[in-house]
Motif scaffolding. Structure first.
Motif, PDB file in Angstrom:
ATOM      1  N   GLY A  39       4.648  -0.810 -11.755  1.00 14.39           N
ATOM      2  CA  GLY A  39       5.153   0.018 -10.658  1.00 14.39           C
ATOM      3  C   GLY A  39       4.057   0.655  -9.832  1.00 14.39           C
ATOM      4  N   GLN A  40       3.037  -0.129  -9.496  1.00 11.84           N
ATOM      5  CA  GLN A  40       1.910   0.415  -8.735  1.00 11.84           C
ATOM      6  C   GLN A  40       1.634  -0.425  -7.484  1.00 11.84           C
ATOM      7  N   ILE A  41       0.704   0.066  -6.681  1.00 12.50           N
ATOM      8  CA  ILE A  41       0.147  -0.730  -5.584  1.00 12.50           C
ATOM      9  C   ILE A  41      -1.316  -0.964  -5.922  1.00 12.50           C
ATOM     10  N   PRO A  42      -1.973  -1.984  -5.369  1.00 14.44           N
ATOM     11  CA  PRO A  42      -1.423  -2.938  -4.430  1.00 14.44           C
ATOM     12  C   PRO A  42      -0.841  -4.161  -5.139  1.00 14.44           C
TER      13      PRO A  42
ATOM     14  N   LEU B  96      -9.627   5.658  -0.803  1.00 12.85           N
ATOM     15  CA  LEU B  96      -9.786   5.640  -2.259  1.00 12.85           C
ATOM     16  C   LEU B  96      -8.676   4.892  -2.986  1.00 12.85           C
ATOM     17  N   ALA B  97      -7.531   4.726  -2.339  1.00 16.80           N
ATOM     18  CA  ALA B  97      -6.456   3.975  -2.993  1.00 16.80           C
ATOM     19  C   ALA B  97      -6.872   2.503  -3.068  1.00 16.80           C
ATOM     20  N   ARG B  98      -6.347   1.805  -4.069  1.00 19.25           N
ATOM     21  CA  ARG B  98      -6.909   0.487  -4.365  1.00 19.25           C
ATOM     22  C   ARG B  98      -6.513  -0.622  -3.382  1.00 19.25           C
ATOM     23  N   ASP B  99      -5.630  -0.341  -2.452  1.00 16.26           N
ATOM     24  CA  ASP B  99      -5.379  -1.393  -1.448  1.00 16.26           C
ATOM     25  C   ASP B  99      -6.629  -1.610  -0.590  1.00 16.26           C
TER      26      ASP B  99
ATOM     27  N   LEU C  18     -17.506   4.400  -4.927  1.00 15.61           N
ATOM     28  CA  LEU C  18     -17.055   5.276  -3.831  1.00 15.61           C
ATOM     29  C   LEU C  18     -16.238   6.453  -4.345  1.00 15.61           C
ATOM     30  N   ARG C  19     -15.564   6.218  -5.438  1.00 14.69           N
ATOM     31  CA  ARG C  19     -14.712   7.255  -6.032  1.00 14.69           C
ATOM     32  C   ARG C  19     -15.528   8.469  -6.474  1.00 14.69           C
ATOM     33  N   LEU C  20     -16.870   8.280  -6.630  1.00 15.25           N
ATOM     34  CA  LEU C  20     -17.742   9.355  -7.121  1.00 15.25           C
ATOM     35  C   LEU C  20     -18.283  10.242  -6.012  1.00 15.25           C
TER      36      LEU C  20
ATOM     37  N   ALA D  77      10.029   4.072  -4.385  1.00 14.66           N
ATOM     38  CA  ALA D  77      10.303   2.624  -4.264  1.00 14.66           C
ATOM     39  C   ALA D  77       9.451   1.810  -5.246  1.00 14.66           C
ATOM     40  N   MET D  78       8.247   2.345  -5.559  1.00 17.30           N
ATOM     41  CA  MET D  78       7.355   1.634  -6.495  1.00 17.30           C
ATOM     42  C   MET D  78       7.946   1.477  -7.885  1.00 17.30           C
ATOM     43  N   LYS D  79       8.894   2.377  -8.215  1.00 19.18           N
ATOM     44  CA  LYS D  79       9.471   2.350  -9.567  1.00 19.18           C
ATOM     45  C   LYS D  79      10.825   1.640  -9.579  1.00 19.18           C
ATOM     46  N   GLU D  80      11.225   1.108  -8.427  1.00 15.35           N
ATOM     47  CA  GLU D  80      12.511   0.400  -8.372  1.00 15.35           C
ATOM     48  C   GLU D  80      12.339  -1.056  -8.774  1.00 15.35           C
TER      49      GLU D  80
ATOM     50  N   PHE E 136      -0.654  -8.992  -9.020  1.00 12.63           N
ATOM     51  CA  PHE E 136      -0.976  -7.571  -9.087  1.00 12.63           C
ATOM     52  C   PHE E 136      -2.332  -7.466  -9.777  1.00 12.63           C
ATOM     53  N   GLU E 137      -2.906  -6.261  -9.858  1.00 16.53           N
ATOM     54  CA  GLU E 137      -4.252  -5.974 -10.391  1.00 16.53           C
ATOM     55  C   GLU E 137      -5.310  -6.390  -9.358  1.00 16.53           C
ATOM     56  N   THR E 138      -6.032  -5.386  -8.891  1.00 13.02           N
ATOM     57  CA  THR E 138      -6.999  -5.661  -7.828  1.00 13.02           C
ATOM     58  C   THR E 138      -8.078  -6.665  -8.244  1.00 13.02           C
ATOM     59  N   GLY E 139      -8.481  -6.630  -9.526  1.00 11.80           N
ATOM     60  CA  GLY E 139      -9.500  -7.592  -9.967  1.00 11.80           C
ATOM     61  C   GLY E 139      -8.999  -9.020  -9.781  1.00 11.80           C
TER      62      GLY E 139
ATOM     63  N   ALA F  82       0.864  -1.183   0.000  1.00 10.50           N
ATOM     64  CA  ALA F  82       0.000   0.000   0.000  1.00 10.50           C
ATOM     65  C   ALA F  82       0.896   1.228   0.000  1.00 10.50           C
ATOM     66  N   PHE F  83       0.288   2.374  -0.293  1.00  9.21           N
ATOM     67  CA  PHE F  83       1.046   3.631  -0.271  1.00  9.21           C
ATOM     68  C   PHE F  83       1.605   3.891   1.117  1.00  9.21           C
ATOM     69  N   GLU F  84       2.865   4.295   1.167  1.00  9.95           N
ATOM     70  CA  GLU F  84       3.438   4.741   2.433  1.00  9.95           C
ATOM     71  C   GLU F  84       2.646   5.963   2.928  1.00  9.95           C
ATOM     72  N   ARG F  85       2.305   6.833   1.971  1.00  6.28           N
ATOM     73  CA  ARG F  85       1.467   7.988   2.304  1.00  6.28           C
ATOM     74  C   ARG F  85       0.485   8.186   1.155  1.00  6.28           C
ATOM     75  N   SER F  86      -0.777   7.830   1.383  1.00  8.68           N
ATOM     76  CA  SER F  86      -1.751   7.904   0.297  1.00  8.68           C
ATOM     77  C   SER F  86      -2.138   9.355   0.028  1.00  8.68           C
ATOM     78  N   PRO F  87      -2.206   9.750  -1.248  1.00 11.22           N
ATOM     79  CA  PRO F  87      -2.563  11.143  -1.564  1.00 11.22           C
ATOM     80  C   PRO F  87      -3.942  11.538  -1.019  1.00 11.22           C
ATOM     81  N   ASP F  88      -4.810  10.588  -0.761  1.00 13.40           N
ATOM     82  CA  ASP F  88      -6.152  10.940  -0.245  1.00 13.40           C
ATOM     83  C   ASP F  88      -6.158  11.071   1.283  1.00 13.40           C
TER      84      ASP F  88
HETATM   85  N1  GTB Z   1      -5.576  -1.510 -12.518  1.00 11.75           N
HETATM   86  C1  GTB Z   1      -4.751  -1.444 -11.333  1.00 11.75           C
HETATM   87  C2  GTB Z   1      -5.420  -2.216 -10.200  1.00 11.75           C
HETATM   88  O1  GTB Z   1      -6.659  -2.273 -10.167  1.00 11.75           O
HETATM   89  O2  GTB Z   1      -4.716  -2.791  -9.356  1.00 11.75           O
HETATM   90  C3  GTB Z   1      -4.521   0.021 -10.987  1.00 11.75           C
HETATM   91  C4  GTB Z   1      -3.570   0.175  -9.817  1.00 11.75           C
HETATM   92  C5  GTB Z   1      -3.353   1.650  -9.517  1.00 11.75           C
HETATM   93  O3  GTB Z   1      -3.868   2.541 -10.205  1.00 11.75           O
HETATM   94  N2  GTB Z   1      -2.606   1.894  -8.450  1.00 11.75           N
HETATM   95  C6  GTB Z   1      -2.350   3.264  -8.039  1.00 11.75           C
HETATM   96  C7  GTB Z   1      -0.847   3.535  -8.008  1.00 11.75           C
HETATM   97  O4  GTB Z   1      -0.084   2.687  -7.605  1.00 11.75           O
HETATM   98  C8  GTB Z   1      -2.893   3.467  -6.632  1.00 11.75           C
HETATM   99  S1  GTB Z   1      -4.651   3.323  -6.613  1.00 11.75           S
HETATM  100  N3  GTB Z   1      -0.431   4.729  -8.429  1.00 11.75           N
HETATM  101  C9  GTB Z   1       0.935   5.146  -8.361  1.00 11.75           C
HETATM  102  C10 GTB Z   1       1.573   5.196  -9.699  1.00 11.75           C
HETATM  103  O5  GTB Z   1       0.941   4.777 -10.697  1.00 11.75           O
HETATM  104  O6  GTB Z   1       2.709   5.663  -9.750  1.00 11.75           O
HETATM  105  C11 GTB Z   1      -5.103   4.834  -7.522  1.00 11.75           C
HETATM  106  C12 GTB Z   1      -5.366   5.948  -6.570  1.00 11.75           C
HETATM  107  C13 GTB Z   1      -4.357   6.749  -6.145  1.00 11.75           C
HETATM  108  C14 GTB Z   1      -4.637   7.801  -5.276  1.00 11.75           C
HETATM  109  C15 GTB Z   1      -5.926   8.016  -4.882  1.00 11.75           C
HETATM  110  N4  GTB Z   1      -6.238   9.095  -4.019  1.00 11.75           N
HETATM  111  O7  GTB Z   1      -5.372   9.610  -3.368  1.00 11.75           O
HETATM  112  O8  GTB Z   1      -7.407   9.512  -3.947  1.00 11.75           O
HETATM  113  C16 GTB Z   1      -6.945   7.199  -5.309  1.00 11.75           C
HETATM  114  C17 GTB Z   1      -6.647   6.153  -6.162  1.00 11.75           C
END
Ligand code: GTB
Length: 214
Positions: free
Chosen positions: A57-60, A18-21, A172-174, A44-47, A70-73, A7-13
């Motif tokens: 290079g994403q979470i989760p 809202l982050a997908r973890d 929820l994103r809406l 670190a996500m891009k390493e 990877f991929e939440t689905g 998961a994000f060390e610090r989620s932008p939200d």
């Molecule tokens: N299709 C992939 C999945 O479902 O797993 C999409 C994964 C994805 O988009 N991950 C995002 C990520 O790692 C985090 S969830 N982004 C960093 C990057 O790409 O460098 C998307 C997200 C991020 C932040 C908010 N927020 O702060 O509100 C909400 C959702």
């Protein structure tokens, strides 16, 4: 075997869930599976070490023994297949629940992500004001249909399933946009999802990481 997600060390939200973890945490909570969380920074996500787990290079991500996903689905599907509570036993009902998982991610989430793009990522571009109503129209066209199908039911097809978990997560994103409030039954549907104890636990655990220290 220990399950570890990233998961994000610090989620932008700031922990609004809202982050997908959050959807992966929710699925694990519904399935009653304990899990550990490894927090990763944006750099670190891009390493290479993280790219080996997540090619984009994403979470989760999800690790269990020598399995890495990877991929939440795919992750939610994996959890739902291996544990009870997220997919019906009866094969046709199971196939329909899986169909709703795909509908959430392939049909409903796409215009919603366009809204994020036009409002936030491209918010300062000259075309964004003009594009916004088009994106809103596409979301409403989708929600009109979803709302009509849900009707007065609690869940999309019988009992709560992984299809509902992903659909509620996507909707929820809406919330901030106010569009959800135009559809009473969808707003209630999302509230029903959020009221589930498993969702509450998932939300609280991601908030514990992201809430500013008192
Ligand atoms: N299709 C992939 C999945 O479902 O797993 C999409 C994964 C994805 O988009 N991950 C995002 C990520 O790692 C985090 S969830 N982004 C960093 C990057 O790409 O460098 C998307 C997200 C991020 C932040 C908010 N927020 O702060 O509100 C909400 C959702």
């Amino acid at each position: 075997m220990t399950i570890t997600i990233t998961a994000f060390e610090r989620s932008p939200d700031g922990g609004k869930g809202l982050a997908r973890d959050t959807r992966v945490r929710w699925a694990l909570e519904e399935a009653g599976q304990p899990y550990e969380v490894r927090l990763v920074s944006f750099s670190a996500m891009k390493e290479l070490a993280h790219l080996a787990l997540h090619p984009f290079g994403q979470i989760p991500t999800y690790q269990e023994g020598d399995l890495a996903l990877f991929e939440t689905g795919a992750i939610v599907f994996h959890i739902a297949e291996r544990h009870t509570g997220l997919l019906p036993e009866e094969l046709n009902a199971r196939a329909r629940a899986i169909t709703w998982m795909f509908a959430a991610l392939n049909t409903v989430e796409l215009p919603i992500l366009d809204l994020v793009t036009v409002k936030i990522i491209e918010g300062d571009k000259p075309w964004s004001k003009e594009r916004l109503p088009l994106v809103m129209d596409r979301i409403r066209a989708c929600l009109d249909r979803l709302s009509a199908r849900l009707g007065s039911a609690d869940w999309l097809d019988g009992a709560f399933s992984a299809g509902d978990l992903l659909m509620v997560s996507v909707l929820l994103r809406l919330r901030m946009s106010g569009i959800l409030d135009e559809y009473r039954n969808l707003a209630d549907y999302v509230a029903r999802g959020e009221a589930r104890p498993a969702y509450q636990r998932a939300f609280a655990s991601q908030l514990a990481v992201n809430a500013p220290n008192e």
